[in-house]
Design a protein around this motif. Structure first.
Motif, PDB file in Angstrom:
ATOM      1  N   ALA A   1      27.870  72.305  71.076  1.00  0.00           N
ATOM      2  CA  ALA A   1      28.623  71.595  70.027  1.00  0.00           C
ATOM      3  C   ALA A   1      27.654  70.981  69.018  1.00  0.00           C
ATOM      4  O   ALA A   1      27.824  71.123  67.800  1.00  0.00           O
ATOM      5  CB  ALA A   1      29.507  70.521  70.657  1.00  0.00           C
ATOM      6  N   ALA A   2      26.624  70.324  69.517  1.00  0.00           N
ATOM      7  CA  ALA A   2      25.647  69.679  68.628  1.00  0.00           C
ATOM      8  C   ALA A   2      24.915  70.726  67.789  1.00  0.00           C
ATOM      9  O   ALA A   2      24.749  70.555  66.570  1.00  0.00           O
ATOM     10  CB  ALA A   2      24.648  68.870  69.459  1.00  0.00           C
ATOM     11  N   GLU A   3      24.529  71.813  68.427  1.00  0.00           N
ATOM     12  CA  GLU A   3      23.790  72.873  67.722  1.00  0.00           C
ATOM     13  C   GLU A   3      24.662  73.506  66.628  1.00  0.00           C
ATOM     14  O   GLU A   3      24.196  73.756  65.517  1.00  0.00           O
ATOM     15  CB  GLU A   3      23.367  73.931  68.753  1.00  0.00           C
ATOM     16  CG  GLU A   3      22.388  74.937  68.238  1.00  0.00           C
ATOM     17  CD  GLU A   3      22.220  76.102  69.210  1.00  0.00           C
ATOM     18  OE1 GLU A   3      22.615  75.983  70.392  1.00  0.00           O
ATOM     19  OE2 GLU A   3      21.716  77.147  68.762  1.00  0.00           O
ATOM     20  N   PHE A   4      25.939  73.739  66.961  1.00  0.00           N
ATOM     21  CA  PHE A   4      26.846  74.339  65.972  1.00  0.00           C
ATOM     22  C   PHE A   4      26.956  73.446  64.745  1.00  0.00           C
ATOM     23  O   PHE A   4      26.849  73.917  63.602  1.00  0.00           O
ATOM     24  CB  PHE A   4      28.235  74.561  66.592  1.00  0.00           C
ATOM     25  CG  PHE A   4      29.195  75.231  65.643  1.00  0.00           C
ATOM     26  CD1 PHE A   4      29.246  76.618  65.558  1.00  0.00           C
ATOM     27  CD2 PHE A   4      30.024  74.482  64.820  1.00  0.00           C
ATOM     28  CE1 PHE A   4      30.103  77.244  64.666  1.00  0.00           C
ATOM     29  CE2 PHE A   4      30.889  75.093  63.927  1.00  0.00           C
ATOM     30  CZ  PHE A   4      30.927  76.477  63.851  1.00  0.00           C
ATOM     31  N   ALA A   5      27.149  72.142  64.986  1.00  0.00           N
ATOM     32  CA  ALA A   5      27.312  71.207  63.862  1.00  0.00           C
ATOM     33  C   ALA A   5      26.014  71.077  63.064  1.00  0.00           C
ATOM     34  O   ALA A   5      26.034  71.046  61.826  1.00  0.00           O
ATOM     35  CB  ALA A   5      27.758  69.846  64.389  1.00  0.00           C
ATOM     36  N   GLU A   6      24.903  71.031  63.759  1.00  0.00           N
ATOM     37  CA  GLU A   6      23.611  70.860  63.072  1.00  0.00           C
ATOM     38  C   GLU A   6      23.281  72.049  62.167  1.00  0.00           C
ATOM     39  O   GLU A   6      22.632  71.888  61.140  1.00  0.00           O
ATOM     40  CB  GLU A   6      22.498  70.678  64.111  1.00  0.00           C
ATOM     41  CG  GLU A   6      22.387  69.243  64.593  1.00  0.00           C
ATOM     42  CD  GLU A   6      21.483  69.082  65.810  1.00  0.00           C
ATOM     43  OE1 GLU A   6      21.221  67.943  66.172  1.00  0.00           O
ATOM     44  OE2 GLU A   6      21.072  70.116  66.397  1.00  0.00           O
TER      45      GLU A   6
ATOM     46  N   VAL B   1      31.511  57.434  60.670  1.00  0.00           N
ATOM     47  CA  VAL B   1      31.647  58.831  61.131  1.00  0.00           C
ATOM     48  C   VAL B   1      33.124  59.233  61.025  1.00  0.00           C
ATOM     49  O   VAL B   1      33.862  59.234  62.012  1.00  0.00           O
ATOM     50  CB  VAL B   1      31.152  59.014  62.590  1.00  0.00           C
ATOM     51  CG1 VAL B   1      31.083  60.504  62.943  1.00  0.00           C
ATOM     52  CG2 VAL B   1      29.793  58.362  62.798  1.00  0.00           C
ATOM     53  N   PRO B   2      33.573  59.586  59.799  1.00  0.00           N
ATOM     54  CA  PRO B   2      35.000  59.894  59.635  1.00  0.00           C
ATOM     55  C   PRO B   2      35.411  61.263  60.166  1.00  0.00           C
ATOM     56  O   PRO B   2      34.634  62.217  60.097  1.00  0.00           O
ATOM     57  CB  PRO B   2      35.188  59.858  58.110  1.00  0.00           C
ATOM     58  CG  PRO B   2      33.849  60.166  57.548  1.00  0.00           C
ATOM     59  CD  PRO B   2      32.832  59.641  58.518  1.00  0.00           C
ATOM     60  N   VAL B   3      36.638  61.299  60.697  1.00  0.00           N
ATOM     61  CA  VAL B   3      37.297  62.570  61.026  1.00  0.00           C
ATOM     62  C   VAL B   3      38.680  62.502  60.387  1.00  0.00           C
ATOM     63  O   VAL B   3      39.441  61.565  60.647  1.00  0.00           O
ATOM     64  CB  VAL B   3      37.432  62.767  62.560  1.00  0.00           C
ATOM     65  CG1 VAL B   3      38.406  63.902  62.863  1.00  0.00           C
ATOM     66  CG2 VAL B   3      36.075  63.047  63.201  1.00  0.00           C
ATOM     67  N   ALA B   4      38.981  63.459  59.515  1.00  0.00           N
ATOM     68  CA  ALA B   4      40.291  63.503  58.857  1.00  0.00           C
ATOM     69  C   ALA B   4      41.295  64.046  59.865  1.00  0.00           C
ATOM     70  O   ALA B   4      41.349  65.250  60.110  1.00  0.00           O
ATOM     71  CB  ALA B   4      40.226  64.393  57.623  1.00  0.00           C
ATOM     72  N   THR B   5      42.054  63.141  60.464  1.00  0.00           N
ATOM     73  CA  THR B   5      42.935  63.540  61.568  1.00  0.00           C
ATOM     74  C   THR B   5      44.328  63.895  61.063  1.00  0.00           C
ATOM     75  O   THR B   5      44.946  63.120  60.320  1.00  0.00           O
ATOM     76  CB  THR B   5      43.030  62.401  62.604  1.00  0.00           C
ATOM     77  OG1 THR B   5      41.701  62.037  62.981  1.00  0.00           O
ATOM     78  CG2 THR B   5      43.811  62.826  63.830  1.00  0.00           C
ATOM     79  N   VAL B   6      44.797  65.068  61.458  1.00  0.00           N
ATOM     80  CA  VAL B   6      46.127  65.533  61.043  1.00  0.00           C
ATOM     81  C   VAL B   6      47.116  65.337  62.194  1.00  0.00           C
ATOM     82  O   VAL B   6      46.758  64.802  63.250  1.00  0.00           O
ATOM     83  CB  VAL B   6      46.084  67.013  60.577  1.00  0.00           C
ATOM     84  CG1 VAL B   6      45.315  67.163  59.269  1.00  0.00           C
ATOM     85  CG2 VAL B   6      45.509  67.911  61.657  1.00  0.00           C
TER      86      VAL B   6
ATOM     87  N   LYS C   1      31.551  75.103  54.986  1.00  0.00           N
ATOM     88  CA  LYS C   1      31.773  73.958  54.083  1.00  0.00           C
ATOM     89  C   LYS C   1      32.746  72.940  54.671  1.00  0.00           C
ATOM     90  O   LYS C   1      32.717  71.766  54.294  1.00  0.00           O
ATOM     91  CB  LYS C   1      32.277  74.450  52.734  1.00  0.00           C
ATOM     92  CG  LYS C   1      31.195  75.228  51.996  1.00  0.00           C
ATOM     93  CD  LYS C   1      31.642  75.612  50.615  1.00  0.00           C
ATOM     94  CE  LYS C   1      30.492  76.284  49.875  1.00  0.00           C
ATOM     95  NZ  LYS C   1      30.947  77.044  48.732  1.00  0.00           N
ATOM     96  N   VAL C   2      33.633  73.411  55.520  1.00  0.00           N
ATOM     97  CA  VAL C   2      34.588  72.504  56.179  1.00  0.00           C
ATOM     98  C   VAL C   2      34.734  72.955  57.630  1.00  0.00           C
ATOM     99  O   VAL C   2      34.840  74.153  57.910  1.00  0.00           O
ATOM    100  CB  VAL C   2      35.988  72.552  55.512  1.00  0.00           C
ATOM    101  CG1 VAL C   2      36.921  71.543  56.168  1.00  0.00           C
ATOM    102  CG2 VAL C   2      35.910  72.301  54.016  1.00  0.00           C
TER     103      VAL C   2
ATOM    104  N   ILE D   1      26.981  66.610  57.894  1.00  0.00           N
ATOM    105  CA  ILE D   1      27.498  65.878  56.726  1.00  0.00           C
ATOM    106  C   ILE D   1      28.741  66.580  56.162  1.00  0.00           C
ATOM    107  O   ILE D   1      29.323  66.124  55.179  1.00  0.00           O
ATOM    108  CB  ILE D   1      26.423  65.740  55.615  1.00  0.00           C
ATOM    109  CG1 ILE D   1      25.931  67.120  55.155  1.00  0.00           C
ATOM    110  CG2 ILE D   1      25.271  64.858  56.093  1.00  0.00           C
ATOM    111  CD1 ILE D   1      25.232  67.075  53.793  1.00  0.00           C
ATOM    112  N   LEU D   2      29.142  67.687  56.754  1.00  0.00           N
ATOM    113  CA  LEU D   2      30.336  68.407  56.276  1.00  0.00           C
ATOM    114  C   LEU D   2      31.603  67.625  56.623  1.00  0.00           C
ATOM    115  O   LEU D   2      31.631  66.894  57.618  1.00  0.00           O
ATOM    116  CB  LEU D   2      30.422  69.786  56.942  1.00  0.00           C
ATOM    117  CG  LEU D   2      29.350  70.796  56.548  1.00  0.00           C
ATOM    118  CD1 LEU D   2      29.473  72.045  57.413  1.00  0.00           C
ATOM    119  CD2 LEU D   2      29.448  71.147  55.076  1.00  0.00           C
ATOM    120  N   PRO D   3      32.677  67.793  55.804  1.00  0.00           N
ATOM    121  CA  PRO D   3      33.949  67.179  56.202  1.00  0.00           C
ATOM    122  C   PRO D   3      34.488  67.835  57.475  1.00  0.00           C
ATOM    123  O   PRO D   3      34.469  69.071  57.591  1.00  0.00           O
ATOM    124  CB  PRO D   3      34.869  67.450  55.006  1.00  0.00           C
ATOM    125  CG  PRO D   3      34.205  68.465  54.161  1.00  0.00           C
ATOM    126  CD  PRO D   3      32.757  68.524  54.533  1.00  0.00           C
TER     127      PRO D   3
END
Ligand code: RP5
Length: 180
Positions: free
Chosen positions: A58-63, A122-127, A71-72, A92-94
């Motif tokens: 998970a960390a590697e994917f995000a990094e 550390v925002p997460v746009a939660t739907v 981009k998102v 830093i991606l949304p």
């Protein structure tokens, strides 16, 4: 088209939106997210990655997401759903979080709170929970890309028009059946 750009580093085609889910058991619901993206002509990167069972991946994917042309990130999980937050911590991606209903018996409230209640910084746009959220995550991701993509912006305008037309048609059908 945003989803067909080439990776500046490796010269391979890249996709702009990633759909990551905590388990393959989440796929039934997330299929509606993938299909909604498809309606906008976007084929996302799709991965099963668990914040708890595969935290390093998970960390590697995000990094590496920015370098890989993403981009998102849309991240979906059930139960103590930390996937969206774990990814958001490393990029830093949304990140858009989709809370899912699991067999926990809590109807997705567990995942909803775990996804939405991020600490400041550390925002997460939660739907919304489940299928509605999965669909909205796709639309929100497209809206973000459309800020710098006129083609997608035009498709969003058409999408809104078509959506409104369907409601108006349903209202007419109801009235023609003399429902007061
Ligand atoms: C979460 O736990 C997953 O996102 C899934 O919603 C839930 C159950 O996972 P499985 O036991 O079905 O793999 O991490």
């Amino acid at each position: 088209m945003a989803s067909k750009k080439k990776n500046a580093v490796r010269g391979e085609p890249v996709e702009s939106i990633a759909v990551v889910m905590g388990s393959d058991s989440d796929m039934d619901v997330m299929q509606s997210c993938i299909e909604q993206l498809g309606e906008f002509g976007i084929k996302p990167v799709v991965r099963v990655i668990s914040a708890h069972r595969t935290p390093e991946i998970a960390a590697e994917f995000a990094e590496n997401a920015v370098e890989n042309g993403i981009k998102v990130i849309i991240a979906a999980a059930g139960m103590a759903a930390h996937l969206a937050g774990a990814l958001a911590a490393k990029t830093i991606l949304p990140v858009i979080g989709v809370p899912l209903i699991s067999s926990s018996g809590l109807e997705g409230i567990d995942a909803f709170l775990s996804t939405a209640q991020m600490p400041p910084g550390v925002p997460v746009a939660t739907v919304a929970i489940g299928k509605a959220g999965a669909k909205n995550a796709a639309i929100l991701a497209v809206q973000i890309l459309a800020l710098s993509d006129n083609g997608l912006a035009k498709k969003l305008v058409e999408f809104k028009k078509a959506q409104a037309k369907k409601v108006i048609e349903k209202n007419s059908a109801l009235r023609s059946r003399n429902v007061s």
